[in-house]
Design a protein around this motif. Structure first.
Motif: not given
Length: 166
Positions: A157, A160-161
């Motif tokens: 996550k 991706d951020r």
């Protein structure tokens, strides 16, 4: 050490982020990034032609011999016959030096024999894990046991951020 890689596109610009981490770690040990101008447009059915050069550019900054696996956002295979997707093409490009694990959010049609579906946290949505150079069950277990209480492991996550940050 494991390296998770993701790529984000804005037009012809790509931002590639990699996170080095140990299995089950809550946070990465180190992040690396690279930006690439003049990225090819996406061609349906040929995603790897756009993404693979970006990943390889980032890997120029990495000592492959220190890695146990590379995790990508995508598929290792595109069908049950074993034809390569992005992950398989990456594995070929690095001369089979490091195992590649693909983590996809949707099932590629006719890949049921090449993936293991896992559920993480309370999510009813599955992740689809594929691998090459590492046993598929071991790869699925690694992803399943990564830190985080949601569908996507915390480090994936975060990578991706970071790709979406200016």
């Amino acid at each position: 050490m494991i390296l998770a890689i993701d790529v984000h596109y804005k037009g012809a610009l790509a931002k590639v982020v990699g996170a080095f981490f140990e299995p089950k770690a809550a946070k990465a040990v180190q992040y690396i990034t690279t930006n690439i101008n003049g990225v090819d447009e996406y061609v349906p059915g040929e995603f790897y032609k756009r993404e693979l050069p970006c990943i390889l550019k980032l890997l120029e900054k990495v000592e492959l011999g220190k890695l146990d696996a590379i995790i990508i956002d995508g598929n290792v295979f595109i069908n049950n016959n074993g034809d390569f997707g992005l992950g398989g093409r990456l594995w070929e490009s690095i001369d089979h030096k490091v195992a590649v694990i693909g983590v996809a959010k949707s099932l590629f049609k006719n890949t049921e024999d090449k993936v293991i579906e896992i559920q993480r946290g309370k999510s009813e949505k599955h992740l689809f894990v594929s691998s090459i150079g590492i046993d598929l069950a071991a790869a699925a277990s690694l992803i399943h046991n990564m830190h985080g209480e949601y569908r996507l492991p915390s480090i994936l996550k975060e990578v991706d951020r970071l790709t979406k940050e200016a």
